[in-house]
Design an enzyme around this catalytic site. Structure first.
Site, PDB file in Angstrom:
ATOM      1  N   LYS A  55      39.690  33.770  35.093  1.00  0.00           N
ATOM      2  CA  LYS A  55      38.565  34.613  34.641  1.00  0.00           C
ATOM      3  C   LYS A  55      38.988  36.072  34.534  1.00  0.00           C
ATOM      4  O   LYS A  55      38.724  36.743  33.541  1.00  0.00           O
ATOM      5  CB  LYS A  55      37.403  34.479  35.645  1.00  0.00           C
ATOM      6  CG  LYS A  55      36.343  35.563  35.508  1.00  0.00           C
ATOM      7  CD  LYS A  55      35.214  35.415  36.507  1.00  0.00           C
ATOM      8  CE  LYS A  55      35.469  36.021  37.865  1.00  0.00           C
ATOM      9  NZ  LYS A  55      35.260  37.476  37.969  1.00  0.00           N
ATOM     10  N   ASN A  56      39.646  36.559  35.588  1.00  0.00           N
ATOM     11  CA  ASN A  56      39.935  37.991  35.633  1.00  0.00           C
ATOM     12  C   ASN A  56      41.079  38.407  34.718  1.00  0.00           C
ATOM     13  O   ASN A  56      41.296  39.586  34.492  1.00  0.00           O
ATOM     14  CB  ASN A  56      40.185  38.444  37.081  1.00  0.00           C
ATOM     15  CG  ASN A  56      38.901  38.381  37.902  1.00  0.00           C
ATOM     16  OD1 ASN A  56      37.815  38.237  37.335  1.00  0.00           O
ATOM     17  ND2 ASN A  56      39.018  38.476  39.215  1.00  0.00           N
ATOM     18  N   CYS A  87      26.958  47.434  43.021  1.00  0.00           N
ATOM     19  CA  CYS A  87      26.786  45.997  42.903  1.00  0.00           C
ATOM     20  C   CYS A  87      26.777  45.419  44.307  1.00  0.00           C
ATOM     21  O   CYS A  87      27.029  46.124  45.273  1.00  0.00           O
ATOM     22  CB  CYS A  87      27.842  45.376  42.013  1.00  0.00           C
ATOM     23  SG  CYS A  87      29.352  45.028  42.846  1.00  0.00           S
ATOM     24  N   ARG A 142      30.744  50.395  43.495  1.00  0.00           N
ATOM     25  CA  ARG A 142      31.951  50.144  42.691  1.00  0.00           C
ATOM     26  C   ARG A 142      32.076  51.199  41.594  1.00  0.00           C
ATOM     27  O   ARG A 142      31.686  50.991  40.451  1.00  0.00           O
ATOM     28  CB  ARG A 142      31.910  48.733  42.108  1.00  0.00           C
ATOM     29  CG  ARG A 142      32.039  47.691  43.194  1.00  0.00           C
ATOM     30  CD  ARG A 142      32.055  46.301  42.653  1.00  0.00           C
ATOM     31  NE  ARG A 142      33.298  45.959  42.002  1.00  0.00           N
ATOM     32  CZ  ARG A 142      33.509  44.786  41.408  1.00  0.00           C
ATOM     33  NH1 ARG A 142      32.565  43.885  41.385  1.00  0.00           N
ATOM     34  NH2 ARG A 142      34.667  44.535  40.835  1.00  0.00           N
ATOM     35  N   ASP A 188      39.358  38.506  47.025  1.00  0.00           N
ATOM     36  CA  ASP A 188      38.580  37.426  46.405  1.00  0.00           C
ATOM     37  C   ASP A 188      38.714  36.101  47.156  1.00  0.00           C
ATOM     38  O   ASP A 188      38.056  35.115  46.796  1.00  0.00           O
ATOM     39  CB  ASP A 188      38.999  37.236  44.930  1.00  0.00           C
ATOM     40  CG  ASP A 188      38.571  38.418  44.069  1.00  0.00           C
ATOM     41  OD1 ASP A 188      37.695  39.189  44.504  1.00  0.00           O
ATOM     42  OD2 ASP A 188      39.117  38.582  42.966  1.00  0.00           O
ATOM     43  N   ARG A 219      29.416  32.013  37.479  1.00  0.00           N
ATOM     44  CA  ARG A 219      30.075  33.166  36.855  1.00  0.00           C
ATOM     45  C   ARG A 219      31.598  33.020  36.914  1.00  0.00           C
ATOM     46  O   ARG A 219      32.290  33.591  36.073  1.00  0.00           O
ATOM     47  CB  ARG A 219      29.687  34.459  37.593  1.00  0.00           C
ATOM     48  CG  ARG A 219      28.229  34.782  37.468  1.00  0.00           C
ATOM     49  CD  ARG A 219      27.944  36.108  38.086  1.00  0.00           C
ATOM     50  NE  ARG A 219      28.823  37.108  37.459  1.00  0.00           N
ATOM     51  CZ  ARG A 219      28.860  38.378  37.815  1.00  0.00           C
ATOM     52  NH1 ARG A 219      28.094  38.813  38.778  1.00  0.00           N
ATOM     53  NH2 ARG A 219      29.664  39.213  37.204  1.00  0.00           N
TER      54      ARG A 219
END
Ligand code: EPU
Length: 419
Positions: free
Chosen positions: A22-23, A115, A120, A306, A398
């Site tokens: 994803k990133n 967030c 952030r 993460d 997500r």
């Protein structure tokens, strides 16, 4: 809103194929804005964050097509103002600023608010754009960057909590079309930054040093279309390995790059798990004595923030006292209160979670708060006695492609209740 019901007590066994990152995919899709020609990006995971990015690209004027995991983007003409309604749903939309500034010398997005994983800011991104000669205006909740021309410069992106992953990508994407040479010091070393650089190089950019603390970009006049396959998602892979550590027998994650997983595999080995790697797979075997761990999150190549929540879930039932210190997002502990409701003994001392392992957790209704916190609750639910009901699962969707189906294919018992 969908719910996930996890029936505890199953055992995981077998192998699972890991999706594209994803990133990596998010900034790579944004990079397609840098050329009028067609870009073809494969191994793009099917996730809601990716859908947001594709919608933003469409709204900016790109032709976007998706056929299973391959996305084609053609940005023949683009507007430079991203629609608030979509941008506000995903903080990573900020990574359209760099390519739009590079190509059109102007870009506006709504300023990301705080967030759930803490404050952030994007000051480092903006510092980089300013060094390239851009003016930064913050007005009515929007940030606008504009420059008559961009000039190469020496920039330091080191911040209080380390470098910035998306910030490094953003500045690199602006610098590829600047006049002259840009040196990015204090660059993020994450594999996702290197993957983005590799895509940009295929588009004709001149970049050296991506994946190290110093990236050198030699500006070029224009970029062309390119094809690229996104690297495997090291956090998805890590999450499955931790699931295996919690309730597995022997689980293999396939289509991964084990080099990207070292900071997780080393502590898992120290904790007593047996780990075997090939060039593109990792197998984790349980059995034997478990040890508690002391860990600190750090930017890559350190232990990833993460994976912090998922490790909390593992250590919650590992006998002894473990401690995890969160150095990247010191407030990223929303999962702790929910894990405690399942019977975990975790005390927060500043940015450190002190975890006293308990023999069992019990299922409970819990609330997903952010993506990785939700994954931690799912993992804890697998280990808990009884049933765990996870609400607000859109957070999980997500960032994890079909996590329920993939875990079920290994033997878990997870149901998704559609709203
Ligand atoms: N920071 C600043 N100023 C900035 C930018 C960042 O002070 O201008 C601080 C942040 O507040 C944080 C630290 O620097 O304390 C690192 O933030 P970074 O900018 O590296 O985070 P990011 O690029 O916005 C990406 C991932 C995150 C991941 C972080 C850290 C994407 C889309 N997101 O965010 O992924 O946690 O790097 O590795 O790439 C996730 O996937 O669940 C996720 C949150």
């Amino acid at each position: 809103m969908d719910k996930i019901i996890v029936h505890g007590g199953a055992t995981l066994n077998g192998s699972v194929r890991i999706s594209g990152s994803k990133n990596s995919a998010l900034p790579i899709l944004a990079a397609a804005l840098l050329t009028k020609e067609e870009c073809i990006i494969s191994r793009v995971p099917d996730l809601s964050d990716i859908h947001y990015m594709l919608t933003i690209l469409s709204e900016l004027g790109c032709e976007v097509e998706r056929a299973s995991g391959t996305v084609t983007v053609k940005a023949e003409k683009v507007v430079t103002n991203a629609p608030y309604d979509i941008v506000r749903k995903m903080r990573a939309s900020v990574c359209i600023l760099g390519p739009l500034l590079g190509r059109e010398k102007e870009a506006t997005v709504s300023l990301p608010g705080g967030c759930i994983i803490g404050d952030r800011p994007i000051d480092l991104h903006l510092r980089g754009f300013e060094a390239l000669g851009a003016a930064v205006l913050v007005q009515a909740g929007n940030v606008k960057v504009l420059a008559p021309r961009l000039r190469g410069a020496t920039i330091n992106l080191q911040g209080k909590f380390g470098s910035t992953v998306l910030g490094t990508g953003n500045v690199m994407m602006a610098a590829v079309l600047a006049d002259g040479t840009t040196v990015i010091d204090g660059a993020a070393e994450e594999p996702e930054v290197e993957d983005l650089a590799n895509f940009l190089i295929k588009m004709g950019a001149k970049i050296e040093g991506a994946g190290t603390r110093r990236i050198i970009v030699e500006g070029v006049k224009e970029l062309h279309g390119a094809e690229h396959a996104v690297i495997p998602d090291r956090i998805e892979a890590g999450t499955f390995l931790v699931a295996a550590a919690i309730i597995g027998k022997e689980v293999t994650v396939n289509r991964v790059d084990p080099r990207h997983l070292k900071a997780l595999l080393d502590p898992l080995a120290r904790a007593g798990f047996e780990i075997a790697t090939t060039s593109n797979s990792v197998t984790l075997k349980t059995g034997g004595v478990r040890h508690p761990l002391k860990l600190e999150t750090q930017p890559y190549p350190g232990f990833p923030t993460d994976m912090q929540a998922q490790l909390c879930a593992l250590l919650a039932t590992t006998e002894g006292i473990s401690a995890i210190t969160e150095n990247v997002f010191p407030q990223r502990y929303m999962h702790v209160a929910e894990l405690k409701r399942m019977g975990a003994h975790i005390e927060l001392e500043g940015a450190t979670a002190v975890i006293t392992g308990v023999p069992k957790l019990s299922g409970a209704p819990v609330m997903a708060s952010d993506l990785r916190a939700s994954a931690a609750l799912l993992l804890a639910g697998l280990r808990a006695e009884g049933t765990t009901e996870i609400n607000r699962v859109y957070h999980i969707d997500r960032g994890y492609e079909s996590i329920d189906d993939k875990l079920n294919s290994l033997g878990a018992q997870i149901e998704r209740v559609k709203a």
